[in-house]
Design a protein around this motif. Structure first.
Motif, PDB file in Angstrom:
ATOM      1  N   VAL A  37       0.984  -1.251  -0.111  1.00  0.00           N
ATOM      2  CA  VAL A  37       0.052   0.027  -0.031  1.00  0.00           C
ATOM      3  C   VAL A  37       0.738   1.042  -0.102  1.00  0.00           C
ATOM      4  N   GLU A  38       0.413   2.303  -0.507  1.00  0.00           N
ATOM      5  CA  GLU A  38       0.781   3.770  -0.483  1.00  0.00           C
ATOM      6  C   GLU A  38      -0.376   4.393   0.304  1.00  0.00           C
ATOM      7  N   VAL A  39       0.423   5.113   1.662  1.00  0.00           N
ATOM      8  CA  VAL A  39      -0.544   5.851   2.435  1.00  0.00           C
ATOM      9  C   VAL A  39      -0.041   7.305   2.515  1.00  0.00           C
ATOM     10  N   ASP A  40      -1.029   8.188   2.435  1.00  0.00           N
ATOM     11  CA  ASP A  40      -0.572   9.556   2.537  1.00  0.00           C
ATOM     12  C   ASP A  40      -1.179   9.898   4.065  1.00  0.00           C
ATOM     13  N   THR A  41      -0.020   9.870   5.010  1.00  0.00           N
ATOM     14  CA  THR A  41      -0.208   9.891   6.245  1.00  0.00           C
ATOM     15  C   THR A  41      -0.983  11.314   6.913  1.00  0.00           C
ATOM     16  N   GLU A  42      -0.710  12.224   6.030  1.00  0.00           N
ATOM     17  CA  GLU A  42      -1.311  13.503   6.495  1.00  0.00           C
ATOM     18  C   GLU A  42      -2.856  13.668   6.106  1.00  0.00           C
ATOM     19  N   LEU A  43      -3.200  13.071   4.906  1.00  0.00           N
ATOM     20  CA  LEU A  43      -4.450  13.369   4.500  1.00  0.00           C
ATOM     21  C   LEU A  43      -5.234  12.151   4.695  1.00  0.00           C
ATOM     22  N   GLY A  44      -4.605  10.679   5.260  1.00  0.00           N
ATOM     23  CA  GLY A  44      -5.459   9.741   5.622  1.00  0.00           C
ATOM     24  C   GLY A  44      -6.130   8.844   4.595  1.00  0.00           C
ATOM     25  N   LEU A  45      -5.376   9.028   3.249  1.00  0.00           N
ATOM     26  CA  LEU A  45      -5.670   8.398   2.132  1.00  0.00           C
ATOM     27  C   LEU A  45      -4.754   7.316   1.793  1.00  0.00           C
ATOM     28  N   VAL A  46      -5.592   5.813   1.318  1.00  0.00           N
ATOM     29  CA  VAL A  46      -4.703   4.832   1.174  1.00  0.00           C
ATOM     30  C   VAL A  46      -4.825   4.446  -0.489  1.00  0.00           C
ATOM     31  N   LYS A  47      -3.730   4.052  -1.044  1.00  0.00           N
ATOM     32  CA  LYS A  47      -3.884   3.343  -2.332  1.00  0.00           C
ATOM     33  C   LYS A  47      -3.303   2.113  -2.354  1.00  0.00           C
ATOM     34  N   VAL A  48      -4.031   0.832  -2.446  1.00  0.00           N
ATOM     35  CA  VAL A  48      -3.583  -0.645  -2.468  1.00  0.00           C
ATOM     36  C   VAL A  48      -2.845  -0.844  -3.789  1.00  0.00           C
TER      37      VAL A  48
END
Length: 795
Positions: free
Chosen positions: A660-671
């Motif tokens: 996964v790739e996670v934008d930890t600031e916006l809380g968005l997840v891309k599997v």
């Protein structure tokens, strides 16, 4: 057939085109992708009426009065029916426990419960008429969790329970309870070097199938009714429908119509009885088609669950014990809750060797939406929790999470907590090794030299991030799922196979009641007939109740059980055809003599054309037809206090690695990727196998990061009954899904096959959560994960 279920020399030496082991194309595939396939919602009948259901607007209330006068006075309305208009004293139904009223009586128990039904000459007229029915409710307190449902003095959801589970539950608002106790978990805990505990929450999920519920009921001249319906289990429907209509089963004739997916949501009745009631009342065909909003209320969902786990381990990484308590919310009616409890408890340890366990699983009656079967039921919820625990224990021990799992992995011969020994291949360690060894996807793909692709970023085409705060995470999970119906259920299927000559060519016809819901059973049945009978032309008749039951299209059982029935019937047909050939020609027909020797002496046929010519000569003026039931080996009920018993017939295993790739600031997840390794026993149709694994994996992805039916805890009303607010994965959300298929035959199964459809749904969800934890360092003890859980803004 060889003793282990493998093909005989006949099928090994003479491989009819389109037989077992080939990736034959689906006969319905082109029609579906071009939009030409006829689903049940496409059915039409001359002089047809439209049915509509009035549903409760509150979750728990007494029904003070129902006034249907205005609805009946509306031009174009042919009938309005309430509970008092039902024709017989049998007014409840259910898969196991008959606790669900056909129409609400006395009170409603959940939001959206059917209260009245209408038939009119136009769908809009039917909707307007339903809206004119006046129902006065006196609201009651709602029970929404274990505390409120089992509190002293709590209202009983069902006041006069008399089902066989009532003697084994501590409170009438508990549908079923299954403990499993083996060894001494408390003593083992004292010997552990590390003890890890966790509490987890698993959200309510909708099956979200392509085609909402629909069906057409046509009154028959003999006083019966013809029902064309999208369902998962024709004969179970029949068993529940006929008593309510006051008809013998042979006067309720059911035919499967085009099914747009199921995933467990069509195992219970929806509008079947309502359409038949209105057709018999009006004397006209009645069609009912739910819209998507109605569909959210018209079928059961996946049980939400709270799971409390404790694991212990030694310093060298061996698991010492496990304790767990699983609380499943079954909602207002029982549906499949008892079976879900049995699965959740018996599979709660997962694919690991743990000798000392103390397990309890229960399902509640509440005023929340009814829950029942959904892909992987019971085992999915448990897998989410025990796999999170495996990561926690490995972290405490400072071990690699995959190697820790492999160290404790079960194998063939392992004794399960229920006392059942696994007697077929259980390649858990190998699946983990394989999935870990798969090549990793490239990092930071959006920064490739070929140019940025925003679709590779969390947030995708919404373009909400540019990658500054994106972190990669990798996670692993493996799961254990049973195949087939368990706990002593008489799980069987029936197949009718006919062989005859048409136009000078031998043709086989296969007739079963199997519901084709998208799993590809019609393809496999034709492959089996070609393989066992040596023919090229196979006709699959429409599924209906004019042949014996095939059981439900669920529990990964259809290829195993109905495939077994088709294989068995084909073998009997083949024997009879050979006997006719011997009687007609003896050894004088060269081709037939060769085929006969092939079966008796293991000779290999190399010229299929000669065999087909022989078949045509033998069956020139007669046909052979066989209808046979087929059963797998028996199972037994789990002991009500200890949970011991050989409750399952077969097990399936899948392992996933999520990236996964996670934008930890916006809380968005891309599997980015969900790699899978799975043992399928024998790939009867390799292309379909891959499709099932990728489909189940995607469904697990949805559970991990987006899908949840949200129920208001104060009112028990559903907040998001639409695809606007209930999100499911689209093609833009679906990652790359490489699949490594392992084929280790189960000697007890036809062709050595293993049910495959559910296992990938188990391990994909916890793998994604493990990867997000790896990226963020957060505990994440619930699913689905929402952005606020990743940014610390959740309340």
């Amino acid at each position: 057939m060889a003793a282990n279920g493998a093909p005989t020399e006949l099928t090994q030496g003479y491989r009819t085109k389109g037989g077992i082991g080939e990736s034959t194309l689906r006969p319905d595939g082109t029609l579906k992708v071009t939009g030409e396939f006829a689903y049940s919602s496409d059915m039409w009948h001359e002089d047809m009426l439209w049915g509509q259901i009035l549903r409760s607007t509150v979750a728990h209330a007494e029904i003070v009065s129902i006034d249907t006068g205005e609805a009946l006075a509306l031009p174009g309305v042919y009938a309005v029916m309430t509970y008092d208009d039902l024709p017989t004293e049998v007014r409840h139904y259910g898969l196991e426990i008959q606790d669900t009223p056909v129409l609400a009586h006395g009170r409603v128990r959940h939001h959206g419960e059917p209260v009245a039904i209408v038939a009119a000459d136009h769908p809009e007229t039917a909707r307007r008429a339903a809206a004119k029915i006046k129902v006065v409710y006196r609201e009651l307190p709602v029970l929404t969790d274990e505390a409120s449902a089992t509190a002293p003095g709590a209202l009983l959801i069902h006041e006069n329970r008399d089902d066989h589970h009532i003697g084994h539950v501590p409170h009438p608002n508990i549908v079923h309870r299954q403990p499993i106790v083996r060894g001494d978990a408390d003593a083992a805990a004292r010997r552990a070097d590390v003890v890890v505990r966790g509490e987890y929450y698993f959200g309510m999920q909708d099956q979200a199938f392509l085609g909402p519920e629909s069906g057409l009921a046509v009154p028959a001249e003999d006083g019966g009714v013809e029902l064309y319906i999208a369902t998962q289990w024709l004969h179970s429907d029949l068993r529940q429908i006929a008593p309510v209509l006051g008809l013998p089963e042979d006067k309720v004739r059911m035919t499967l119509s085009g099914v747009g997916g199921a995933f467990g949501g069509r195992e219970d009745l929806s509008m079947q009885i309502h359409a038949c009631l209105l057709a018999l009342r009006t004397g006209k065909p009645v069609k009912i088609v739910y819209n998507r909003f109605e569909s959210f209320f018209g079928h059961v969902h996946r049980h939400p669950a709270r799971l409390t786990y404790e694991h212990g381990a030694t310093r060298d990484g061996k698991l010492t014990h496990m304790k767990c308590r699983i609380v499943l919310d079954g909602g207002a009616y029982a549906s499949a809750s008892p079976a879900v409890v049995g699965n959740a408890s018996s599979l709660s340890v997962g694919p690991y060797v743990i000798e000392d366990v103390d397990i309890e699983a229960i399902a509640l009656y509440t005023n929340n939406p009814p829950c029942g079967a959904m892909r992987g039921f019971g085992a999915v919820q448990a897998c989410f929790a025990y796999e999170a625990q495996m990561d926690k224990v490995a972290r405490e021990l400072g071990m690699d999470p995959v190697e820790f799992r492999r160290l404790n992995a079960m194998e063939q011969g392992t004794l399960l907590p229920t006392g059942q020994r696994v007697d077929s291949p259980a390649p858990v360690a190998e699946l983990l090794r394989r999935v870990k060894a798969m090549p990793m996807p490239p990092e930071r793909q959006w920064e490739s030299s070929e140019g940025a692709d925003v679709r590779q970023l969390p947030g995708g085409l919404s373009n909400t991030t540019h990658g500054e705060g994106v972190v990669r995470g990798v996670g692993y999970a493996v799961g254990l799922k049973n195949v087939g119906f368990s706990e002593g259920f008489d799980d069987y299927s029936t197949a009718r196979v006919r062989m005859e000559v048409v136009g000078g060519e031998p043709v086989a016809t296969v007739h079963t009641a199997m519901a084709e819901v998208g799993q590809g059973g019609v393809t496999v049945h034709a492959q089996i007939a070609r393989t066992e009978l040596g023919v090229t032309q196979v006709t699959i008749q429409p599924a209906d109740t004019q042949v014996g039951s095939a059981g439900s299209t669920s529990a990964s059982r259809q290829t195993y059980v109905t495939g077994g029935a088709v294989k068995n019937a084909c073998e009997l047909v083949r024997e009879r055809v050979l006997e006719i050939g011997r009687r007609k020609f003896g050894s004088y027909h060269p081709a037939w003599a060769n085929a006969e020797l092939l079966l008796e002496d293991g000779k290999v046929v190399t010229d299929g054309g000669e065999v087909l010519a022989g078949l045509a000569d033998v069956l020139e003026d007669e046909a052979v037809e066989v209808e046979e039931e087929w059963r797998h080996r028996p199972t037994e009920a789990f002991h009500p206090r200890t949970g011991q018993g050989d409750g399952h017939v077969q097990y399936s295993f899948a392992a996933h690695r999520a990236v996964v790739e996670v934008d930890t600031e916006l809380g968005l997840v891309k599997v980015i990727e969900l790699a899978c390794a799975q043992d399928v026993g024998k790939a009867l149709n390799p292309l379909s196998v891959i499709g099932q694994i990728q489909g189940g994996t995607t469904q697990g992805l949805g559970m991990a990061v987006m899908e949840e039916i949200v129920v208001d805890p104060k009112t028990a009303k559903v907040r998001n009954p639409s695809f606007t607010d209930y999100l499911i994965p689209t093609i833009l959300d679906t990652p790359t899904i490489p699949v490594d298929v392992l084929e280790l035959a189960d000697d007890n199964a036809p062709y050595g096959l293993r049910g495959i459809g559910e296992a990938p749904t188990l391990s994909s969800t916890p793998a994604v959560l493990a990867a997000i934890r790896n990226a963020t360092g957060l505990a994440l003890d619930r699913t689905p994960v929402r952005p606020e859980h990743l940014t610390g803004t959740s309340t």
